[in-house]
Design a protein around this motif. Structure first.
Motif, PDB file in Angstrom:
ATOM      1  N   GLU A  10     -23.433 -77.342-122.088  1.00  0.00           N
ATOM      2  CA  GLU A  10     -22.282 -76.827-121.345  1.00  0.00           C
ATOM      3  C   GLU A  10     -22.677 -76.526-119.899  1.00  0.00           C
ATOM      4  O   GLU A  10     -21.968 -76.857-118.955  1.00  0.00           O
ATOM      5  CB  GLU A  10     -21.729 -75.577-122.023  1.00  0.00           C
ATOM      6  CG  GLU A  10     -20.455 -75.063-121.404  1.00  0.00           C
ATOM      7  CD  GLU A  10     -19.894 -73.873-122.149  1.00  0.00           C
ATOM      8  OE1 GLU A  10     -19.547 -72.876-121.476  1.00  0.00           O
ATOM      9  OE2 GLU A  10     -19.809 -73.934-123.396  1.00  0.00           O
ATOM     10  N   CYS A  11     -23.846 -75.910-119.719  1.00  0.00           N
ATOM     11  CA  CYS A  11     -24.343 -75.590-118.382  1.00  0.00           C
ATOM     12  C   CYS A  11     -24.611 -76.871-117.592  1.00  0.00           C
ATOM     13  O   CYS A  11     -24.240 -76.978-116.428  1.00  0.00           O
ATOM     14  CB  CYS A  11     -25.611 -74.748-118.484  1.00  0.00           C
ATOM     15  SG  CYS A  11     -26.266 -74.252-116.875  1.00  0.00           S
ATOM     16  N   ASP A  12     -25.261 -77.854-118.232  1.00  0.00           N
ATOM     17  CA  ASP A  12     -25.540 -79.121-117.561  1.00  0.00           C
ATOM     18  C   ASP A  12     -24.251 -79.791-117.105  1.00  0.00           C
ATOM     19  O   ASP A  12     -24.185 -80.345-116.004  1.00  0.00           O
ATOM     20  CB  ASP A  12     -26.307 -80.069-118.485  1.00  0.00           C
ATOM     21  CG  ASP A  12     -27.754 -79.639-118.704  1.00  0.00           C
ATOM     22  OD1 ASP A  12     -28.222 -78.719-118.003  1.00  0.00           O
ATOM     23  OD2 ASP A  12     -28.399 -80.226-119.592  1.00  0.00           O
ATOM     24  N   ALA A  13     -23.220 -79.754-117.933  1.00  0.00           N
ATOM     25  CA  ALA A  13     -21.947 -80.372-117.573  1.00  0.00           C
ATOM     26  C   ALA A  13     -21.316 -79.658-116.378  1.00  0.00           C
ATOM     27  O   ALA A  13     -20.802 -80.303-115.463  1.00  0.00           O
ATOM     28  CB  ALA A  13     -20.992 -80.356-118.769  1.00  0.00           C
ATOM     29  N   ALA A  14     -21.392 -78.327-116.369  1.00  0.00           N
ATOM     30  CA  ALA A  14     -20.816 -77.557-115.266  1.00  0.00           C
ATOM     31  C   ALA A  14     -21.576 -77.812-113.971  1.00  0.00           C
ATOM     32  O   ALA A  14     -20.970 -78.005-112.908  1.00  0.00           O
ATOM     33  CB  ALA A  14     -20.816 -76.062-115.603  1.00  0.00           C
ATOM     34  N   VAL A  15     -22.900 -77.857-114.048  1.00  0.00           N
ATOM     35  CA  VAL A  15     -23.714 -78.112-112.854  1.00  0.00           C
ATOM     36  C   VAL A  15     -23.471 -79.536-112.352  1.00  0.00           C
ATOM     37  O   VAL A  15     -23.335 -79.771-111.149  1.00  0.00           O
ATOM     38  CB  VAL A  15     -25.208 -77.851-113.133  1.00  0.00           C
ATOM     39  CG1 VAL A  15     -26.086 -78.344-111.999  1.00  0.00           C
ATOM     40  CG2 VAL A  15     -25.435 -76.356-113.365  1.00  0.00           C
ATOM     41  N   SER A  16     -23.369 -80.487-113.256  1.00  0.00           N
ATOM     42  CA  SER A  16     -23.079 -81.875-112.865  1.00  0.00           C
ATOM     43  C   SER A  16     -21.733 -81.970-112.166  1.00  0.00           C
ATOM     44  O   SER A  16     -21.601 -82.664-111.149  1.00  0.00           O
ATOM     45  CB  SER A  16     -23.090 -82.792-114.089  1.00  0.00           C
ATOM     46  OG  SER A  16     -24.386 -82.919-114.593  1.00  0.00           O
TER      47      SER A  16
END
Length: 114
Positions: A10-16
């Motif tokens: 979820e964090c990776d998707a938000a940062v991306s």
């Protein structure tokens, strides 16, 4: 008390998603320019040296679509258009300042290839 679980995906998707917007050339500079308050198109262009009218127009539209910038049209004559940061855009100003400080302290610019 147990620490909340970190959902890496979820964090990776938000940062991306954030970097897909903020990683585009000029967007950080536009947000920074609007950090002091609303500006007309020509004022944004002067505050971001080197950007073309077409690219500025595209970037402002993208930032508006991302709900980081608002566009206000005041009836004329002459008609005037101003751009301002939304609440979400305003929240980015200190984040970008912190990122700039971090980059200055931790990253070495690549050598120029002229």
């Amino acid at each position: 008390m147990e620490a909340p679980q970190h959902d890496r995906h979820e964090c990776d998707a938000a940062v991306s998603l954030a970097f897909s917007i903020l990683g585009k050339r000029w967007n950080g500079m536009i947000i920074d320019a609007l950090g002091d308050g609303p500006l007309a198109f020509a004022e944004v262009r002067r505050a971001v040296p080197g950007i073309s009218d077409a690219v500025l127009s595209d970037r402002l539209a993208e930032l508006a679509e991302a709900k980081l910038v608002s566009r206000t049209v005041a009836p004329g004559p002459p008609v005037s258009v101003s751009y301002a940061l939304t609440v979400g855009g305003e929240q980015l100003v200190p984040v970008l300042a912190d990122l700039g400080k971090w980059a200055s302290a931790n990253l070495t610019p690549a050598p120029r290839r002229d």
